[in-house]
Design an enzyme around this catalytic site. Structure first.
Site, PDB file in Angstrom:
ATOM      1  N   GLU A 196       0.834  -1.215   0.000  1.00 33.17           N
ATOM      2  CA  GLU A 196       0.000   0.000   0.000  1.00 33.17           C
ATOM      3  C   GLU A 196       0.861   1.256   0.000  1.00 33.17           C
ATOM      4  O   GLU A 196       0.572   2.238  -0.687  1.00 33.17           O
ATOM      5  CB  GLU A 196      -0.878  -0.047   1.250  1.00 33.17           C
ATOM      6  CG  GLU A 196      -1.982   0.957   1.307  1.00 33.17           C
ATOM      7  CD  GLU A 196      -3.061   0.727   0.270  1.00 33.17           C
ATOM      8  OE1 GLU A 196      -2.758   0.846  -0.917  1.00 33.17           O
ATOM      9  OE2 GLU A 196      -4.196   0.453   0.658  1.00 33.17           O
ATOM     10  N   THR A 238      -4.672   8.080  -5.285  1.00 33.14           N
ATOM     11  CA  THR A 238      -4.692   8.288  -3.828  1.00 33.14           C
ATOM     12  C   THR A 238      -3.604   9.271  -3.409  1.00 33.14           C
ATOM     13  O   THR A 238      -3.819  10.155  -2.573  1.00 33.14           O
ATOM     14  CB  THR A 238      -4.504   6.938  -3.100  1.00 33.14           C
ATOM     15  OG1 THR A 238      -5.594   6.098  -3.464  1.00 33.14           O
ATOM     16  CG2 THR A 238      -4.489   7.090  -1.598  1.00 33.14           C
TER      17      THR A 238
HETATM   18  N1  HSE Z   1      -7.367   6.447   4.156  1.00 30.09           N
HETATM   19  C1  HSE Z   1      -6.881   6.484   2.801  1.00 30.09           C
HETATM   20  C2  HSE Z   1      -7.118   7.874   2.243  1.00 30.09           C
HETATM   21  C3  HSE Z   1      -7.608   5.451   1.990  1.00 30.09           C
HETATM   22  O1  HSE Z   1      -8.215   8.391   2.439  1.00 30.09           O
HETATM   23  O2  HSE Z   1      -6.220   8.429   1.625  1.00 30.09           O
HETATM   24  C4  HSE Z   1      -7.200   5.400   0.553  1.00 30.09           C
HETATM   25  O3  HSE Z   1      -7.990   4.430  -0.104  1.00 30.09           O
END
Ligand code: HSE
Length: 309
Positions: free
Chosen positions: A130, A183
């Site tokens: 990740e 992201t």
């Molecule tokens: N918590 C992370 C974000 C999840 O909001 O960036 C990404 O899928």
């Protein structure tokens, strides 16, 4: 030792409104299909079995490859592994695409090698994949993907993960507008500082959501699906967001917010018929905007990954 394991790794909704980086839940579908096989020579090979999407074939660039390398290092194994990835969760959709590949691959290797590690230990390894995908080692997708249900990441260092109960009648609607949002970019635009007033409102909502899950109080769950910190910023990246959310609420959703870093929206409802109507109502907005979109309606997946035959 088994020769190969075929795994279904579910999509996940991270943040769940107020819980940026600390809350997530797993869906029954869609999910990636990962086949992990033992090979005769050391090293990791990635095979792409996804017709519509290119994925990195260099294991050091691939979330699944990175996670499996971390796994083998952790248990001190030189076993050669082939990871065949069939992506059913579109990359950049906001429902844990990179996490499902990483989590599914470590889960598969662990099964292949006779399950030397517990699911909780796999979370930390999948997080490394990740990190490569989004620049941050957050666990709110990989933890629910591996453990199933709703998961709270109480703390990162050291990692403290808590499985939360799941009310029986909860349904999730995902509306994925097909605009790609990375992201990493959706994280970069976030404010680094927040006011005490916003923090107070946010942690009230997080506590309310957790209490609502324990008490099976659907009204409390709905009231707590409010995000005053991340949604105001990220919603600017999603055309039609506010109208779609209004439409979801008009159709009877308990609450609606951005799934992970977006662009998908998620809504929770108390029954399947409402969840389907919520999807149709949200879709009207994207039809009008001429943005291709997909709808998924799913119960909460309490089992996590599963072995396919
Ligand atoms: N918590 C992370 C974000 C999840 O909001 O960036 C990404 O899928």
């Amino acid at each position: 030792m088994k020769k190969a394991v075929r795994v279904f790794a579910p999509a996940t909704v991270a943040n769940v409104g107020s819980g940026f980086d600390i809350l997530g839940f797993a869906l029954e579908g869609p999910g990636d299909v990962i086949v992990v096989s033992a090979t005769g020579t050391p090293g990791i090979t990635i095979v792409n079995a996804t017709p519509y999407s290119a994925i990195p074939l260099d294991p050091k660039q691939n979330t699944a490859g990175i996670a499996v390398e971390a796994y083998l290092e952790k248990i001190g194994s030189e076993q050669g592994i082939e990871i065949r990835i069939e992506k059913k969760i579109r990359p950049g959709s906001g429902i844990g695409s990179s996490s499902a590949s990483a989590a599914g691959a470590v889960f598969g290797v662990n099964e292949l090698l006779g399950r030397p590690l517990e699911a909780e230990a796999l979370v930390e390894l999948a997080m490394q994949g990740e990190k490569a995908a989004s620049g941050a080692a957050h666990a709110d997708n990989v933890a629910p993907c591996l453990l199933g249900g709703f998961v709270l990441v109480r703390r990162y260092d050291p990692l403290d993960i808590i499985r939360l109960p799941c009310p029986k009648n909860l349904y999730c609607t995902i509306l994925h507008p097909q605009i790609e949002l990375r992201t990493e970019d959706a994280r970069r635009i976030l404010k680094r500082e927040i006011t005490l007033k916003d923090a107070t409102r946010q942690w009230g909502n997080i506590a309310g959501l957790v209490a609502g899950l324990f008490m099976e109080d659907y009204g409390l769950i709905g009231r707590s699906l409010e995000d005053v910190i991340i949604e105001p910023v990220r919603s600017l990246l999603i055309p039609g967001y506010h109208e779609a959310k209004r439409n979801a609420m008009d159709a009877g959703a308990l609450g609606c917010s951005i799934s992970g870093s977006g662009p998908s929206l998620f809504a929770l409802s108390q029954d399947e018929a409402t969840a389907r109507q919520v999807g149709e109502n949200m879709a009207k907005v994207f039809k009008k905007l001429e943005i291709d979109h997909e709808i998924y309606v799913s119960k909460i997946n309490e089992a996590g990954p599963s072995i396919l035959n």
